[in-house]
Design a protein around this motif. Structure first.
Motif, PDB file in Angstrom:
ATOM      1  N   PRO A  12       0.808  -1.228   0.000  1.00  0.00           N
ATOM      2  CA  PRO A  12       0.000   0.000   0.000  1.00  0.00           C
ATOM      3  C   PRO A  12       0.841   1.278   0.000  1.00  0.00           C
ATOM      4  N   GLU A  13       1.985   1.260   0.659  1.00  0.00           N
ATOM      5  CA  GLU A  13       2.854   2.437   0.692  1.00  0.00           C
ATOM      6  C   GLU A  13       3.382   2.768  -0.703  1.00  0.00           C
ATOM      7  N   SER A  14       3.706   1.744  -1.482  1.00  0.00           N
ATOM      8  CA  SER A  14       4.186   1.953  -2.847  1.00  0.00           C
ATOM      9  C   SER A  14       3.084   2.502  -3.740  1.00  0.00           C
ATOM     10  N   VAL A  15       1.877   1.994  -3.546  1.00  0.00           N
ATOM     11  CA  VAL A  15       0.736   2.500  -4.319  1.00  0.00           C
ATOM     12  C   VAL A  15       0.513   3.971  -3.986  1.00  0.00           C
ATOM     13  N   ALA A  16       0.576   4.307  -2.710  1.00  0.00           N
ATOM     14  CA  ALA A  16       0.391   5.701  -2.296  1.00  0.00           C
ATOM     15  C   ALA A  16       1.481   6.600  -2.880  1.00  0.00           C
ATOM     16  N   ALA A  17       2.716   6.120  -2.902  1.00  0.00           N
ATOM     17  CA  ALA A  17       3.812   6.912  -3.459  1.00  0.00           C
ATOM     18  C   ALA A  17       3.622   7.142  -4.964  1.00  0.00           C
ATOM     19  N   ALA A  18       3.173   6.095  -5.662  1.00  0.00           N
ATOM     20  CA  ALA A  18       2.929   6.238  -7.097  1.00  0.00           C
ATOM     21  C   ALA A  18       1.780   7.217  -7.347  1.00  0.00           C
ATOM     22  N   ALA A  19       0.726   7.123  -6.550  1.00  0.00           N
ATOM     23  CA  ALA A  19      -0.402   8.047  -6.695  1.00  0.00           C
ATOM     24  C   ALA A  19       0.034   9.478  -6.411  1.00  0.00           C
ATOM     25  N   ASP A  20       0.852   9.665  -5.391  1.00  0.00           N
ATOM     26  CA  ASP A  20       1.350  10.988  -5.050  1.00  0.00           C
ATOM     27  C   ASP A  20       2.152  11.579  -6.213  1.00  0.00           C
ATOM     28  N   SER A  21       2.981  10.748  -6.831  1.00  0.00           N
ATOM     29  CA  SER A  21       3.770  11.202  -7.964  1.00  0.00           C
ATOM     30  C   SER A  21       2.876  11.604  -9.126  1.00  0.00           C
ATOM     31  N   LEU A  22       1.840  10.789  -9.394  1.00  0.00           N
ATOM     32  CA  LEU A  22       0.916  11.113 -10.481  1.00  0.00           C
ATOM     33  C   LEU A  22       0.186  12.427 -10.216  1.00  0.00           C
ATOM     34  N   VAL A  23      -0.227  12.628  -8.984  1.00  0.00           N
ATOM     35  CA  VAL A  23      -0.971  13.841  -8.642  1.00  0.00           C
ATOM     36  C   VAL A  23      -0.080  15.081  -8.746  1.00  0.00           C
ATOM     37  N   HIS A  24       1.142  14.978  -8.238  1.00  0.00           N
ATOM     38  CA  HIS A  24       2.002  16.155  -8.174  1.00  0.00           C
ATOM     39  C   HIS A  24       2.809  16.430  -9.440  1.00  0.00           C
ATOM     40  N   THR A  25       3.120  15.384 -10.210  1.00  0.00           N
ATOM     41  CA  THR A  25       3.943  15.596 -11.410  1.00  0.00           C
ATOM     42  C   THR A  25       3.212  15.254 -12.701  1.00  0.00           C
ATOM     43  N   GLY A  26       2.110  14.541 -12.591  1.00  0.00           N
ATOM     44  CA  GLY A  26       1.387  14.102 -13.788  1.00  0.00           C
ATOM     45  C   GLY A  26       2.025  12.900 -14.451  1.00  0.00           C
ATOM     46  N   GLU A  34       8.997  -2.838  -7.115  1.00  0.00           N
ATOM     47  CA  GLU A  34       8.848  -4.270  -7.374  1.00  0.00           C
ATOM     48  C   GLU A  34       8.501  -5.075  -6.133  1.00  0.00           C
ATOM     49  N   GLU A  35       8.601  -4.484  -4.959  1.00  0.00           N
ATOM     50  CA  GLU A  35       8.291  -5.273  -3.770  1.00  0.00           C
ATOM     51  C   GLU A  35       6.797  -5.545  -3.722  1.00  0.00           C
ATOM     52  N   GLU A  36       6.452  -6.712  -3.190  1.00  0.00           N
ATOM     53  CA  GLU A  36       5.052  -7.087  -3.129  1.00  0.00           C
ATOM     54  C   GLU A  36       4.499  -6.922  -1.720  1.00  0.00           C
ATOM     55  N   TRP A  37       3.216  -6.744  -1.685  1.00  0.00           N
ATOM     56  CA  TRP A  37       2.465  -6.692  -0.452  1.00  0.00           C
ATOM     57  C   TRP A  37       2.530  -8.081   0.183  1.00  0.00           C
ATOM     58  N   PRO A  38       2.743  -8.187   1.469  1.00  0.00           N
ATOM     59  CA  PRO A  38       2.853  -9.502   2.106  1.00  0.00           C
ATOM     60  C   PRO A  38       1.627 -10.402   1.894  1.00  0.00           C
ATOM     61  N   GLN A  39       0.454  -9.837   1.704  1.00  0.00           N
ATOM     62  CA  GLN A  39      -0.761 -10.633   1.511  1.00  0.00           C
ATOM     63  C   GLN A  39      -1.023 -10.972   0.039  1.00  0.00           C
ATOM     64  N   GLY A  41       0.049 -13.309  -1.883  1.00  0.00           N
ATOM     65  CA  GLY A  41      -0.222 -14.737  -2.107  1.00  0.00           C
ATOM     66  C   GLY A  41      -1.660 -15.101  -1.796  1.00  0.00           C
ATOM     67  N   ALA A  42      -2.193 -14.546  -0.719  1.00  0.00           N
ATOM     68  CA  ALA A  42      -3.582 -14.816  -0.352  1.00  0.00           C
ATOM     69  C   ALA A  42      -4.538 -14.206  -1.373  1.00  0.00           C
ATOM     70  N   VAL A  43      -4.189 -13.036  -1.899  1.00  0.00           N
ATOM     71  CA  VAL A  43      -5.025 -12.394  -2.922  1.00  0.00           C
ATOM     72  C   VAL A  43      -5.043 -13.255  -4.178  1.00  0.00           C
ATOM     73  N   ARG A  44      -3.887 -13.732  -4.602  1.00  0.00           N
ATOM     74  CA  ARG A  44      -3.827 -14.597  -5.790  1.00  0.00           C
ATOM     75  C   ARG A  44      -4.641 -15.863  -5.582  1.00  0.00           C
ATOM     76  N   ALA A  45      -4.521 -16.472  -4.399  1.00  0.00           N
ATOM     77  CA  ALA A  45      -5.270 -17.696  -4.118  1.00  0.00           C
ATOM     78  C   ALA A  45      -6.775 -17.437  -4.178  1.00  0.00           C
ATOM     79  N   ALA A  46      -7.220 -16.310  -3.651  1.00  0.00           N
ATOM     80  CA  ALA A  46      -8.644 -15.975  -3.689  1.00  0.00           C
ATOM     81  C   ALA A  46      -9.110 -15.747  -5.122  1.00  0.00           C
ATOM     82  N   ILE A  47      -8.303 -15.061  -5.923  1.00  0.00           N
ATOM     83  CA  ILE A  47      -8.650 -14.825  -7.323  1.00  0.00           C
ATOM     84  C   ILE A  47      -8.723 -16.152  -8.076  1.00  0.00           C
ATOM     85  N   ASP A  48      -7.749 -17.014  -7.863  1.00  0.00           N
ATOM     86  CA  ASP A  48      -7.744 -18.311  -8.545  1.00  0.00           C
ATOM     87  C   ASP A  48      -8.954 -19.152  -8.136  1.00  0.00           C
ATOM     88  N   ALA A  49      -9.305 -19.148  -6.852  1.00  0.00           N
ATOM     89  CA  ALA A  49     -10.470 -19.896  -6.376  1.00  0.00           C
ATOM     90  C   ALA A  49     -11.751 -19.347  -7.000  1.00  0.00           C
TER      91      ALA A  49
END
Length: 81
Positions: A12-26, A34-39, A41-49
């Motif tokens: 979530p912190e990376s998403v917020a940083a990317a959004a901040d960059s888009l808002v302030h610089t366009g 490239e780092e992933e959210w710790p959860q 794997g659980a999200v992928r498993a839920a999507i696959d199910a």
């Protein structure tokens, strides 16, 4: 690799940083996050199910439709005649 097809769930912190960059610089941030959210794997498993469940429902609906079409075409003798 096509970016839109990547299944990388950023922290979530990376998403917020990317959004901040888009808002302030366009523009998206210059550096890749490239780092992933710790959860991720659980999200992928839920999507696959869900996809597996959905495919089974679609297959069942197709079977019902095929049966109804065959029934209306007189392929089955449901009245014992």
């Amino acid at each position: 690799m096509v970016t839109s097809l990547r299944r990388v769930y950023a922290a979530p912190e990376s998403v917020a940083a990317a959004a901040d960059s888009l808002v302030h610089t366009g523009r998206p941030p210059a550096d890749a996050h490239e780092e992933e959210w710790p959860q991720a794997g659980a999200v992928r498993a839920a999507i696959d199910a869900y996809r597996l469940w959905l495919c089974s429902r679609v297959a069942a609906a197709a079977d019902v439709l095929d049966f109804e079409q065959r029934l209306s075409a007189g392929v089955f003798d449901v009245h014992g005649k």
